[in-house]
Design a protein around this motif. Structure first.
Motif, mmCIF file in Angstrom:
data_model
loop_
_atom_site.group_PDB
_atom_site.id
_atom_site.type_symbol
_atom_site.label_atom_id
_atom_site.label_comp_id
_atom_site.label_asym_id
_atom_site.label_seq_id
_atom_site.Cartn_x
_atom_site.Cartn_y
_atom_site.Cartn_z
ATOM 1 N N LYS A 119 -11.563 -31.892 -54.897
ATOM 2 C CA LYS A 119 -12.140 -32.108 -56.227
ATOM 3 C C LYS A 119 -13.032 -33.336 -56.196
ATOM 4 O O LYS A 119 -12.890 -34.194 -55.330
ATOM 5 C CB LYS A 119 -11.024 -32.343 -57.252
ATOM 6 C CG LYS A 119 -10.294 -31.103 -57.658
ATOM 7 C CD LYS A 119 -9.256 -31.427 -58.715
ATOM 8 C CE LYS A 119 -8.494 -30.169 -59.104
ATOM 9 N NZ LYS A 119 -7.321 -30.464 -59.907
ATOM 10 N N GLY A 120 -13.897 -33.388 -57.182
ATOM 11 C CA GLY A 120 -14.737 -34.578 -57.337
ATOM 12 C C GLY A 120 -16.192 -34.302 -57.025
ATOM 13 O O GLY A 120 -16.628 -33.154 -56.945
ATOM 14 N N ASN A 121 -16.928 -35.374 -56.863
ATOM 15 C CA ASN A 121 -18.364 -35.264 -56.598
ATOM 16 C C ASN A 121 -18.606 -35.190 -55.092
ATOM 17 O O ASN A 121 -18.721 -36.223 -54.414
ATOM 18 C CB ASN A 121 -19.106 -36.465 -57.191
ATOM 19 C CG ASN A 121 -18.968 -36.510 -58.689
ATOM 20 O OD1 ASN A 121 -19.044 -35.480 -59.363
ATOM 21 N ND2 ASN A 121 -18.726 -37.693 -59.224
ATOM 22 N N MET A 122 -18.681 -33.964 -54.596
ATOM 23 C CA MET A 122 -18.854 -33.756 -53.153
ATOM 24 C C MET A 122 -20.276 -34.088 -52.720
ATOM 25 O O MET A 122 -21.205 -34.035 -53.529
ATOM 26 C CB MET A 122 -18.570 -32.295 -52.799
ATOM 27 C CG MET A 122 -17.208 -31.827 -53.163
ATOM 28 S SD MET A 122 -15.925 -32.727 -52.274
ATOM 29 C CE MET A 122 -14.484 -32.108 -53.128
ATOM 30 N N GLY A 123 -20.386 -34.354 -51.422
ATOM 31 C CA GLY A 123 -21.704 -34.630 -50.882
ATOM 32 C C GLY A 123 -22.534 -33.370 -50.709
ATOM 33 O O GLY A 123 -22.025 -32.247 -50.763
ATOM 34 N N GLN A 124 -23.814 -33.574 -50.510
ATOM 35 C CA GLN A 124 -24.759 -32.464 -50.308
ATOM 36 C C GLN A 124 -25.205 -32.456 -48.847
ATOM 37 O O GLN A 124 -25.569 -33.505 -48.298
ATOM 38 C CB GLN A 124 -25.993 -32.654 -51.194
ATOM 39 C CG GLN A 124 -25.669 -32.689 -52.674
ATOM 40 C CD GLN A 124 -24.966 -31.418 -53.125
ATOM 41 O OE1 GLN A 124 -25.375 -30.314 -52.791
ATOM 42 N NE2 GLN A 124 -23.882 -31.579 -53.877
ATOM 43 N N PRO A 125 -25.180 -31.272 -48.207
ATOM 44 C CA PRO A 125 -25.601 -31.239 -46.797
ATOM 45 C C PRO A 125 -27.113 -31.406 -46.673
ATOM 46 O O PRO A 125 -27.860 -30.982 -47.565
ATOM 47 C CB PRO A 125 -25.170 -29.841 -46.344
ATOM 48 C CG PRO A 125 -25.125 -29.029 -47.595
ATOM 49 C CD PRO A 125 -24.764 -29.960 -48.706
#
Lengths: 186, 168
Positions: A119-125
């Motif tokens: 959960k949460g604000n995941m990173g972007q590849p």
């Protein structure tokens, strides 16, 4: 004397009323805690997470050599991140920390979007990168989040090898590289 | 002169009788140690809940001499609530009574009931436990849950308020 009696009667009534009143008194204690900054990263599976490539000559004369991934393994990157309120985000970088790529060979890494139980604000590849001995961002904008632990959580990592320059490609023994991943405040 | 003497006696007497008899006193601190917020493996969140390492201790004392002498088994109950300073609605703070404390100045078991299971502390007072007479050093354990790395690195603080009522 009568005055005293009257006063005493009033006092008694007052005491009676007062004694039926529910008293309360309180005290308090402060409960405090601090959630710390967290920046943790690992690769799954945790053991035996090597990827093997073999470059074999083509069966047909004149055709280019074939690159085969013989390990057939998918790696996953897991992370947990908690930022200070003054921080915006973190990035994850990859680089070749040990070993040297044979001349004429390029090693690429492609990172998938997040999937999993976190959960949460995941990173972007980022887009597919060519790995070198200089750190390159593979995931950006990592906020306060956790990906979940283990395979099928986080971002999958797909490696590929290309023969970039046949003119400088020589037969060689086995080459081993170590890829280092770093989660950074920058 | 007679009137003055009566007035002094009356005032003194009313102080003795009508003065608030029971008081709650707290010792210890309710800080959750930083070392409790650990993550065993990258990708995980913090543990689902943590318990405070140290207990806080509540004493119910009676500073009213006359009341103390004539009413040794005053009934009382303790209500608990919190007053948030920096808090998050997802956080859950719970408290439980971990022991019975001991009677003040007399032998025997302390007479105390309830509060032995964790109950959520809200901003509104709820009955926590009740007892009779003066009891010292009742240990209270705290449990915290609902925190997550998704909240970021932050400080949180709330005041836990214990209120004693002289009733059951």
């Amino acid at each position: 004397m009568n005055t005293i009696k009257i006063k005493f009667a009033f006092l008694s009534i007052g005491i009676l009323l007062f004694s039926n009143h529910v008293f309360s008194q309180n005290d308090e204690v402060s409960a405090r805690f601090s959630l710390p900054r967290i920046a943790l990263i690992d690769i799954e599976p945790a053991v035996d997470n090597s990827i093997y490539f073999t470059i074999v000559p083509s069966n047909k004369s004149g055709a280019s050599p074939q690159v085969k991934e013989t390990s057939n393994k998918k790696l996953w990157i897991n992370y947990s991140s908690a930022l200070a309120s003054t921080q915006n985000s973190r990035s994850i970088f990859a680089e070749i920390s040990e070993g040297v790529l044979p001349e004429g060979i390029s090693l690429f890494l492609e990172t998938s979007s997040f999937i999993g139980s976190g959960k949460g604000n995941m990173g972007q590849p980022t887009d597919k990168i060519s790995l070198t001995n200089q750190p390159k961002a593979i995931i950006t904008d990592v906020g306060n989040c956790y990906t979940g632990d283990g395979i099928n959580n986080g971002h999958s990592l797909t490696f590929s090898i290309d023969i970039s320059d046949y003119s400088i490609l020589y037969s060689s023994e086995e080459s081993t590289f170590t890829i280092l991943y770093t989660i950074s405040d920058y | 002169m007679k009137k003055l003497t009566f007035s002094i006696v009356a005032v003194f007497f009313s102080f003795l009788v009508s003065g608030q008899s029971l008081q709650v006193e707290i010792e210890g601190n309710a800080t959750f140690d930083n070392s409790l917020f650990t993550i065993s493996e990258a990708g995980n969140d913090f543990p689902a809940s943590i318990k405070s390492k140290a207990a806080i201790y509540i004493s119910i004392v009676n500073y009213n001499y006359l009341d103390k002498k004539n009413n040794k088994n005053n009934k009382w109950n303790i209500e608990i609530n919190k007053a948030d300073l920096i808090w998050d609605d997802n956080l859950k703070l719970e408290a439980k009574r971990k022991g019975k404390g001991h009677n003040s100045g007399k032998m025997g078991h302390s007479n105390i009931q309830g509060g032995s299971n964790f109950q959520v502390i809200t901003n509104n007072g709820i009955e926590f436990f009740k007892g009779k007479g003066e009891i010292e050093n009742i240990p209270i354990k705290l449990k915290l849950s609902g925190f997550s790395v998704t909240m970021g690195a932050k400080d949180f603080e709330t005041n836990i308020v214990f209120t004693v009522y002289d009733k059951w």
